[in-house]
Design an enzyme around this catalytic site. Structure first.
Site, mmCIF file in Angstrom:
data_model
loop_
_atom_site.group_PDB
_atom_site.id
_atom_site.type_symbol
_atom_site.label_atom_id
_atom_site.label_comp_id
_atom_site.label_asym_id
_atom_site.label_seq_id
_atom_site.Cartn_x
_atom_site.Cartn_y
_atom_site.Cartn_z
ATOM 1 N N ASP A 278 0.694 -1.311 0.052
ATOM 2 C CA ASP A 278 -0.341 -0.031 -0.113
ATOM 3 C C ASP A 278 0.892 1.625 -0.109
ATOM 4 O O ASP A 278 1.802 1.227 1.290
ATOM 5 C CB ASP A 278 -0.727 -0.168 1.216
ATOM 6 C CG ASP A 278 -1.961 0.489 1.167
ATOM 7 O OD1 ASP A 278 -2.580 0.884 0.370
ATOM 8 O OD2 ASP A 278 -1.782 2.004 2.161
ATOM 9 N N GLU B 295 1.817 -0.288 -5.059
ATOM 10 C CA GLU B 295 0.963 0.583 -5.528
ATOM 11 C C GLU B 295 2.141 2.580 -5.390
ATOM 12 O O GLU B 295 2.302 2.683 -4.677
ATOM 13 C CB GLU B 295 -0.225 0.779 -4.229
ATOM 14 C CG GLU B 295 -1.274 1.383 -4.707
ATOM 15 C CD GLU B 295 -2.280 2.156 -3.967
ATOM 16 O OE1 GLU B 295 -2.999 2.763 -3.780
ATOM 17 O OE2 GLU B 295 -1.529 2.502 -2.724
HETATM 18 C C1 NOJ Z 1 -4.463 2.771 -0.590
HETATM 19 C C2 NOJ Z 1 -5.315 1.955 -0.635
HETATM 20 O O1 NOJ Z 1 -5.703 1.170 -2.264
HETATM 21 C C3 NOJ Z 1 -7.138 3.262 -0.688
HETATM 22 O O2 NOJ Z 1 -7.633 2.080 0.191
HETATM 23 C C4 NOJ Z 1 -6.452 3.315 1.174
HETATM 24 O O3 NOJ Z 1 -7.952 4.488 1.265
HETATM 25 C C5 NOJ Z 1 -5.643 4.087 1.379
HETATM 26 N N1 NOJ Z 1 -3.940 2.773 0.416
HETATM 27 C C6 NOJ Z 1 -4.853 3.983 2.381
HETATM 28 O O4 NOJ Z 1 -3.801 3.306 3.101
#
Ligand code: NOJ
Length: 566
Positions: free
Chosen positions: A215, A282
């Site tokens: 993440d 990500e």
């Molecule tokens: C990215 C995630 O995909 C999202 O759903 C989340 O709210 C944020 N990061 C914070 O963790």
């Protein structure tokens, strides 16, 4: 990219058995919404286990499961209170082990969502950290004194709106959070934080997981001097408040690269064969900046992430030339030895069928599954699910409830998966689904689509099967053949094996001159091996007419079945 360099790249890239991720397909499961097994209306791990057969038959190679760890659910699991357990709503560790064992037995890999940038404010680390300025865990998070006027220490903004700082009256300082205030950011400059998170990775790797989607990996390090972020001159009132400031000092700092290397080393402790465990980052970054997250060194040894998520198809203009430009740019930017990856949807973004329409979503499926590299599918897109409007009284996404009208509400793209026509909640649960389902749940249900020869699900299954059986599609090079009107053309494969893909982005029919494919030797006639309508199989000689929003894969059909042409 020239044709020659495309050919050369493919010749260099012999897919080895430990590089399953170069040719495999990943499927994202949002566990709340996939399958409920106990009637509480919330999907769970046992539910996913019941549906592994569906995933194997669909033809994917790996599942990535969004967070299922114990959590107060301020951000539906992206606020983790215990990294090494399962939230009771999703099951138990025993359920997890059973899921992994069964997935492995049928050849599916399991990828977890690692959320290292922040914890829940109820995680014991933060509870200790906020307890006093002198607590040994104080520096595990980012604490700063107030500005002279008592306000936040600097101008950093949360991605979810408002300041990235919350004042803690008990200890008299502010703590930083790139997301909700219930998601305090860890201090990744602290060696104990790193060691603790690497142990979390080992905990799951020992349980057999095949890798992590990390993440917001690019947020892990913030400027050591806590400098103000620059003001964005392009910001327009009414735009996303997080974009008022360029996140220069809170995102993609150079030191993040050290962490990527360290995470790679942890994965490789479990690497038999080496580098089979994947690191997916990500990363919402421009194409050129994404490239530094690819970790192949000059000797071809993997030292970083295999798959820095490439979200550019999500934001791209749905138009042949724009997509052609994007794919060329991405392919040309790749470091030697790196392989592309493509994503058209996830739990944070409006669904593809809502963004571009149902017909175009079929074209997008063909694009995604015929581009070079690793595609990631979002659950339900293979059914053509659309965003479901959620009445205000039923809104669940805490983000939307916390910051009403922020426009970031993500419920519409997270609605439960419909499985069985006519069943209660279309077979998702025997109880009341946690989030309302679309009015079209019965029409879209898996059983209905399996019985319908031209359904979206059949298209996905046929695309995945063709891709799997044809080296040209799962490991061949990508050879751009330009754009004719609204039709994007490319070939996959090298001199030995080739297929041609024609995608009509237009709302009107379009004729393609096959002579224009003369950049590569095309032994005409070719056959239509697959069409997005699943209703064509003719031979193609001089020209071919595509219907509006139609895509075709052309190759040779051998007596033994479908084949690429040589
Ligand atoms: C990215 C995630 O995909 C999202 O759903 C989340 O709210 C944020 N990061 C914070 O963790």
């Amino acid at each position: 990219m020239s044709l020659l360099s495309a050919e050369r790249r493919s010749a260099q890239e012999v897919v080895s058995p430990d590089a399953w991720w170069k040719s495999g397909v990943i499927y994202q499961i949002y566990p709340r919404s996939f399958q409920d097994s106990d009637g509480d209306g919330i999907g769970d791990l046992a539910g996913i286990r019941q549906r592994l057969g569906y995933l194997a038959a669909l033809g994917v190679d790996a599942v990535w499961i969004s967070p299922f760890y114990p959590s107060p659910m301020a951000d539906f699991g992206y606020d983790v209170a215990d990294y090494c357990d399962v939230d009771p709503r999703f099951g138990t560790l025993a359920d997890f082990d059973a899921l992994v064992a069964e997935a492995k037995a049928i050849g599916l890999r399991v990828i977890l969502d690692l959320v290292p940038n922040h914890t829940s404010d109820l995680h014991p680390w933060f509870v200790q950290s906020r307890s006093s300025k002198t607590n040994p865990k104080r520096d595990w998070y980012l604490w700063r004194d107030p500005a002279p006027d008592g306000g936040p220490p600097n101008n950093w903004l949360s991605n979810f709106g408002g300041p990235a700082w919350t004042f803690d009256a008990g200890s008299g300082q502010y703590y930083a959070h790139m997301f909700l205030k219930e998601q305090p950011d860890l201090n990744w400059r602290h060696p104990d934080v790193r060691a603790a998170m690497y142990d979390v990775m080992r905990f799951w790797l020992r349980r057999g997981v095949d890798g992590f989607r990390v993440d917001v990996i690019y947020h892990l390090i913030k400027d050591e001097g806590f400098r103000d972020n620059p003001i964005n001159p392009a910001f327009a009132p009414g735009g996303d408040p997080a974009h008022r400031l360029l996140p220069e000092y809170t995102a993609d700092r150079p030191e993040v690269q050290d962490i990527v290397l360290e995470m790679r080393r942890v994965l490789d402790e479990f690497g038999t064969p080496a580098s089979a465990r994947v690191l997916i980052g990500e990363l919402y970054l421009p194409v050129q900046r994404l490239m530094s997250y690819y970790g192949m060194d000059a000797a071809g040894v993997l030292r970083g992430a295999q798959l820095p998520f490439n979200f550019h198809l999500i934001g791209a203009e749905w138009q042949a030339e724009a997509i052609d430009r994007l794919v060329r740019e991405y392919e040309a930017a790749l470091p030697a030895g790196a392989s592309p990856n493509w994503v058209i949807g996830n739990h944070d973004k409006s669904r593809i069928a809502s963004r571009i329409g149902g017909g175009a979503a079929r074209l997008a499926a063909m694009l995604l599954l015929t581009l070079r590299g690793t595609p990631t599918l979002y659950y339900g897109d293979e059914l053509g699910m659309t965003d479901v409007p959620i009445p205000i009284a039923e809104v669940q996404d805490p983000l939307e409830r916390r910051v009403p009208g922020h426009g970031l509400g993500r419920d519409p793209q997270r609605t439960p998966m419909p499985w069985s026509t006519g069943a209660i909640a279309a077979g998702f649960t025997t109880g009341r689904p946690w989030l309302r389902m679309g009015d079209d749940a019965n029409e879209r249900a898996v059983d209905r689509q399996l019985a319908e020869p031209h359904s979206m699900l059949q298209l996905y299954r046929r695309l995945l099967a063709l891709r799997r059986s044809q080296p040209a599609l799962h490991e061949g090079s990508w050879v751009p053949l330009g754009v004719q009107g609204n039709v994007l053309l490319y070939a996959r494969g090298d001199g030995a094996q080739r297929m041609v893909v024609l995608l009509n982005f237009g709302a009107t029919s379009a004729s393609v001159d096959m002579g224009a494919l003369s950049r590569i030797p095309v032994p005409l006639p070719l056959q239509v091996l697959l069409s997005t309508g699943l209703d064509r199989d003719e031979s193609v000689a001089a020209t071919i007419t595509l219907r509006p929003e139609e895509g075709l894969i052309l190759g040779r059909r051998a007596s033994s079945g479908v084949a690429a042409f040589a």
